[in-house]
Write an enzyme that holds these catalytic residues in place. Sequence first.
Site, PDB file in Angstrom:
ATOM      1  N   CYS A   1     -13.970 -25.219  54.462  1.00  0.00           N
ATOM      2  CA  CYS A   1     -14.974 -25.678  55.501  1.00  0.00           C
ATOM      3  C   CYS A   1     -15.955 -26.427  54.877  1.00  0.00           C
ATOM      4  O   CYS A   1     -16.498 -26.413  54.106  1.00  0.00           O
ATOM      5  CB  CYS A   1     -15.672 -24.957  56.492  1.00  0.00           C
ATOM      6  SG  CYS A   1     -16.007 -25.698  58.003  1.00  0.00           S
ATOM      7  N   HIS A   2     -16.272 -27.999  55.634  1.00  0.00           N
ATOM      8  CA  HIS A   2     -17.635 -28.762  54.894  1.00  0.00           C
ATOM      9  C   HIS A   2     -18.368 -28.040  54.152  1.00  0.00           C
ATOM     10  O   HIS A   2     -19.287 -28.200  53.757  1.00  0.00           O
ATOM     11  CB  HIS A   2     -17.731 -30.012  55.852  1.00  0.00           C
ATOM     12  CG  HIS A   2     -15.966 -30.787  55.224  1.00  0.00           C
ATOM     13  ND1 HIS A   2     -16.159 -32.286  54.420  1.00  0.00           N
ATOM     14  CD2 HIS A   2     -15.744 -31.464  56.281  1.00  0.00           C
ATOM     15  CE1 HIS A   2     -15.513 -32.609  54.766  1.00  0.00           C
ATOM     16  NE2 HIS A   2     -14.823 -32.101  55.474  1.00  0.00           N
ATOM     17  N   THR A   3     -19.087 -27.429  55.092  1.00  0.00           N
ATOM     18  CA  THR A   3     -19.893 -26.630  55.656  1.00  0.00           C
ATOM     19  C   THR A   3     -20.469 -25.890  54.253  1.00  0.00           C
ATOM     20  O   THR A   3     -21.596 -25.478  53.211  1.00  0.00           O
ATOM     21  CB  THR A   3     -20.102 -25.626  56.576  1.00  0.00           C
ATOM     22  OG1 THR A   3     -19.909 -25.893  57.487  1.00  0.00           O
ATOM     23  CG2 THR A   3     -21.645 -24.678  56.463  1.00  0.00           C
TER      24      THR A   3
ATOM     25  N   CYS B   1     -26.909 -13.496  68.597  1.00  0.00           N
ATOM     26  CA  CYS B   1     -27.315 -12.574  68.452  1.00  0.00           C
ATOM     27  C   CYS B   1     -28.555 -12.727  67.661  1.00  0.00           C
ATOM     28  O   CYS B   1     -28.951 -13.430  66.227  1.00  0.00           O
ATOM     29  CB  CYS B   1     -26.707 -11.601  67.564  1.00  0.00           C
ATOM     30  SG  CYS B   1     -27.278 -10.605  66.444  1.00  0.00           S
TER      31      CYS B   1
ATOM     32  N   ARG C   1      -6.881 -27.929  57.379  1.00  0.00           N
ATOM     33  CA  ARG C   1      -7.078 -26.856  56.591  1.00  0.00           C
ATOM     34  C   ARG C   1      -6.904 -26.385  55.385  1.00  0.00           C
ATOM     35  O   ARG C   1      -5.131 -26.372  55.729  1.00  0.00           O
ATOM     36  CB  ARG C   1      -7.659 -25.951  58.129  1.00  0.00           C
ATOM     37  CG  ARG C   1      -8.517 -25.628  58.362  1.00  0.00           C
ATOM     38  CD  ARG C   1      -9.760 -25.023  57.744  1.00  0.00           C
ATOM     39  NE  ARG C   1     -11.417 -25.531  58.336  1.00  0.00           N
ATOM     40  CZ  ARG C   1     -12.194 -26.583  58.732  1.00  0.00           C
ATOM     41  NH1 ARG C   1     -12.034 -27.768  57.991  1.00  0.00           N
ATOM     42  NH2 ARG C   1     -12.672 -26.125  58.830  1.00  0.00           N
TER      43      ARG C   1
ATOM     44  N   CYS D   1     -26.587 -10.071  72.351  1.00  0.00           N
ATOM     45  CA  CYS D   1     -25.164  -9.645  72.876  1.00  0.00           C
ATOM     46  C   CYS D   1     -24.999  -8.218  74.124  1.00  0.00           C
ATOM     47  O   CYS D   1     -24.033  -8.247  74.625  1.00  0.00           O
ATOM     48  CB  CYS D   1     -25.673  -7.769  71.406  1.00  0.00           C
ATOM     49  SG  CYS D   1     -25.379  -9.462  70.137  1.00  0.00           S
TER      50      CYS D   1
ATOM     51  N   HIS E   1     -17.005 -19.224  54.230  1.00  0.00           N
ATOM     52  CA  HIS E   1     -17.291 -18.337  55.355  1.00  0.00           C
ATOM     53  C   HIS E   1     -15.614 -18.084  56.083  1.00  0.00           C
ATOM     54  O   HIS E   1     -16.353 -17.989  57.129  1.00  0.00           O
ATOM     55  CB  HIS E   1     -18.679 -19.392  55.542  1.00  0.00           C
ATOM     56  CG  HIS E   1     -18.159 -20.686  56.138  1.00  0.00           C
ATOM     57  ND1 HIS E   1     -18.280 -21.842  55.295  1.00  0.00           N
ATOM     58  CD2 HIS E   1     -18.026 -20.865  57.699  1.00  0.00           C
ATOM     59  CE1 HIS E   1     -17.947 -22.692  56.325  1.00  0.00           C
ATOM     60  NE2 HIS E   1     -17.831 -21.892  57.371  1.00  0.00           N
ATOM     61  N   GLU E   2     -14.657 -18.667  55.639  1.00  0.00           N
ATOM     62  CA  GLU E   2     -13.910 -18.493  56.755  1.00  0.00           C
ATOM     63  C   GLU E   2     -12.562 -17.861  56.220  1.00  0.00           C
ATOM     64  O   GLU E   2     -12.110 -18.938  54.346  1.00  0.00           O
ATOM     65  CB  GLU E   2     -12.847 -20.369  56.516  1.00  0.00           C
ATOM     66  CG  GLU E   2     -13.498 -20.403  58.149  1.00  0.00           C
ATOM     67  CD  GLU E   2     -13.107 -22.293  58.380  1.00  0.00           C
ATOM     68  OE1 GLU E   2     -11.934 -22.604  58.048  1.00  0.00           O
ATOM     69  OE2 GLU E   2     -13.330 -22.958  59.660  1.00  0.00           O
TER      70      GLU E   2
ATOM     71  N   ARG F   1     -27.584 -13.368  63.461  1.00  0.00           N
ATOM     72  CA  ARG F   1     -27.494 -14.908  64.014  1.00  0.00           C
ATOM     73  C   ARG F   1     -27.563 -15.623  62.177  1.00  0.00           C
ATOM     74  O   ARG F   1     -27.920 -15.133  61.280  1.00  0.00           O
ATOM     75  CB  ARG F   1     -29.027 -15.462  64.313  1.00  0.00           C
ATOM     76  CG  ARG F   1     -28.517 -16.933  64.983  1.00  0.00           C
ATOM     77  CD  ARG F   1     -30.217 -17.093  65.942  1.00  0.00           C
ATOM     78  NE  ARG F   1     -29.648 -16.072  66.750  1.00  0.00           N
ATOM     79  CZ  ARG F   1     -30.852 -16.238  68.371  1.00  0.00           C
ATOM     80  NH1 ARG F   1     -31.296 -18.015  68.524  1.00  0.00           N
ATOM     81  NH2 ARG F   1     -31.056 -16.244  69.470  1.00  0.00           N
TER      82      ARG F   1
ATOM     83  N   CYS G   1     -29.241  -5.697  71.205  1.00  0.00           N
ATOM     84  CA  CYS G   1     -29.919  -6.966  71.192  1.00  0.00           C
ATOM     85  C   CYS G   1     -29.988  -7.686  72.702  1.00  0.00           C
ATOM     86  O   CYS G   1     -28.894  -7.335  73.289  1.00  0.00           O
ATOM     87  CB  CYS G   1     -30.070  -7.870  70.610  1.00  0.00           C
ATOM     88  SG  CYS G   1     -28.993  -9.290  70.434  1.00  0.00           S
TER      89      CYS G   1
ATOM     90  N   CYS H   1     -14.534 -19.768  61.764  1.00  0.00           N
ATOM     91  CA  CYS H   1     -15.050 -21.226  62.188  1.00  0.00           C
ATOM     92  C   CYS H   1     -14.876 -21.948  62.791  1.00  0.00           C
ATOM     93  O   CYS H   1     -14.589 -21.891  64.056  1.00  0.00           O
ATOM     94  CB  CYS H   1     -15.761 -21.063  60.781  1.00  0.00           C
ATOM     95  SG  CYS H   1     -16.970 -22.953  60.788  1.00  0.00           S
TER      96      CYS H   1
ATOM     97  N   CYS I   1     -25.011  -7.382  67.095  1.00  0.00           N
ATOM     98  CA  CYS I   1     -24.902  -6.245  66.700  1.00  0.00           C
ATOM     99  C   CYS I   1     -24.756  -5.229  67.799  1.00  0.00           C
ATOM    100  O   CYS I   1     -24.937  -3.582  67.790  1.00  0.00           O
ATOM    101  CB  CYS I   1     -26.638  -6.386  66.670  1.00  0.00           C
ATOM    102  SG  CYS I   1     -27.737  -6.579  67.632  1.00  0.00           S
TER     103      CYS I   1
END
Length: 730
Positions: free
Chosen positions: A412-414, A471, A723, A463, A427-428, A475, A460, A535, A457
């Site tokens: 992902c570009h992130t 969350c 992707r 959630c 992260h994917e 987060r 909270c 993601c 979690c």
Amino acid sequence: MEVRIKKKTLTNADNLSFLYSFLPLGGVAGKPLVIEEVEVAPPQAMEVRIKILYTALCHTDGQTPIFPRILGHEAGGVIESVGEGVTDLQPGDHVLPVFTGECGDCAHCKSEESNMCDLLRIDPDRGVMLADGQSRFTINGQPINHFLGTSTFSEYTVVHSGCVAKINPEAPLETVCVLSCGFCTGFGATVNVAKPKRGQTVAVFGLGAVGLAACEGARFAGASRIIGVDINPDRFEQAKNFGCTDFVNPKDYDTPVQEVIAEMTDGGVDRAVECTGSIEAMISAFECVHDGWGVAVLVGVPHKDAVFKTHPGNFLVEKTLTGTFYGNYKTRSDIPGVVELYMKNEIEVDKFVTHRLPFSEINKAFDLMLSGQGVRSAVAWEAGKPLVIEEVEVAPPQAMEVRIKILYTALCHTDGQTPIFPRILGHEAGGVIESVGEGVTDLQPGDHVLPVFTGECGDCAHCKSEESNMCDLLRIDPDRGVMLADGKSRFTIRGQPISHFLGTSTFSEYTVVHSGCVAKINPEAPLETVCILSCGFCTGFGATVNVAKPKEGQTVAVFGLGAVGLSAVEGARYAGASKIIGVDLNPARFEQAKKFGCTDFVNPNDYEKPVQQVLVEMTNGGVDRAVECTGSIQAMIAAFECVHDGWGVAVLVGVPHKDAEFKTHPTLKGTFYGNYKTRSDIPEVIEICMRKEVELEKFVTHRVPFSEINKAFDLMLSGQGIRCVMSMEE
């Protein structure tokens, strides 16, 4: 601050050393520069050839889409030869080449109020000279691109004479070379534009090199109080040397920083100078100045699509907002005067030079700049370097953590956006639980899972609410590189900690993740495909299905047809929309979008009127739902202005600045990760895929082994496909 480099001396003026990089088009100039032999042609009409003696580094020197190229734009040197028509410069003159110029003939040059020369205005995308559209640099006949019209990482360079400031030959070039960019930009923003009166208060947002120069300007002008604003507390002590009397870290307060500053200055500062490029900081700078006479000056360059939004009342109470370019200095007319200020010891330029190195160590100079040992920092620039596969030690999971064997991971570009290094990105992904830490009861070794960058979690208020997935504990936090349990990393290389990324770090055969950031899924689901649900797909699909909620037969407009936008289109198709309008500036995306359900396509560039008007006209009053997936403020505005009055709903996937206001009759909503909760909702999305109700496979356009991860990045950055999924075991 500056890292100053002394150049080598060669005897043959037409066979010279220089630096350039052969990164692919669209890459980032993060690779080490290479010293090569280059031919530097004689200057043509209205050009000069300069022998560079000293050059400094700026983070802009790594920002170029064109290769090969000779970088560099802060320097000092001596004129070696002049071209036809040059009468105000001659060989032997001491000069500073500057990235912007002064032709002397255009309306801007003739005006006392502007330095934005029509002919010689900065153009980062131009790699040739104006006279004939050709480069003066070649290697074995191959042209090498110029950079910002200066290319000072060369012992000799050719520059338009209008971009050269002739200076006092007694001025030390090893110091005044930094005036070519950053110093004058910040100093001039204060002195020439903000113009604080003696005894007034000045706030400077951002304490990098430009911000410190703005502080120096405030000190020079006689400000009684100079407030430095920065989220990095390490910069505060150094800023004292530049005149700062007070320091404010926005992270230390629950209230907006503009309110903090207004309270500490009895109504607001007299002048504010913003030097970060952050829209949030720009708004804060403007809103923190005093009514009646306050002036805010914007120096930082924001994203091209960003829109500045504030309440009109801020103008009605006589606050002034203005911008500046290069401190409003004209290259030939004004820069020599700045040099004279230095020569008279009225400004302290020497303290901006923190390191001095020989030219042969230029890559060490870049390392110093990027590591933050100098004030200027472009740490995220490191993300452009090819990733290196290393042996990493992955510690066992601690309390409420799990260790996952990653089988497939996507890009992902992130994954290229991080301020922390060294770091394991990714992260994917999809994988299998290898071991669990103390307190983990809902996961066990062998479970098939998707690690997710946000969590649940379960305790909270968010959630427990059916209306939120934000969350409190888990987060997303891009700046956190450690685990929550003990504030340490689980990754080490020969004892050196390696930072985590978004709590997932899936570019590793094994990773450790908080158990609340793990979705346990159907073991029959193909991990090589469903891994992308971690993601982008859920973000776009959920924005349509969970937030926009189009009814069957309604019309939906999707702004941006990248991976997230196509997922939003898929959501509209899944919901039964009768008309799905794709909006994108890239017509090449339209054909592919048909496969995801798009029925119509609109390219804003094809119309002279705003795209929202186009959409309203083609849908008899507006679309029923709009989903914005670009992050562009302009697209966000267009998205909510194109929906039908009475019932229209616009959903922003890229959320605007927290203080921005959208006032209109339609309903505007935002979304984060498609409003999905990691543990509760993602397993059901998997089941939808398993039932073939959504066509997930078409989002995976490339598959490569993990060993070819840099190839995968090249595919993503070149815009090929949607992707790319990597297999760890191939």
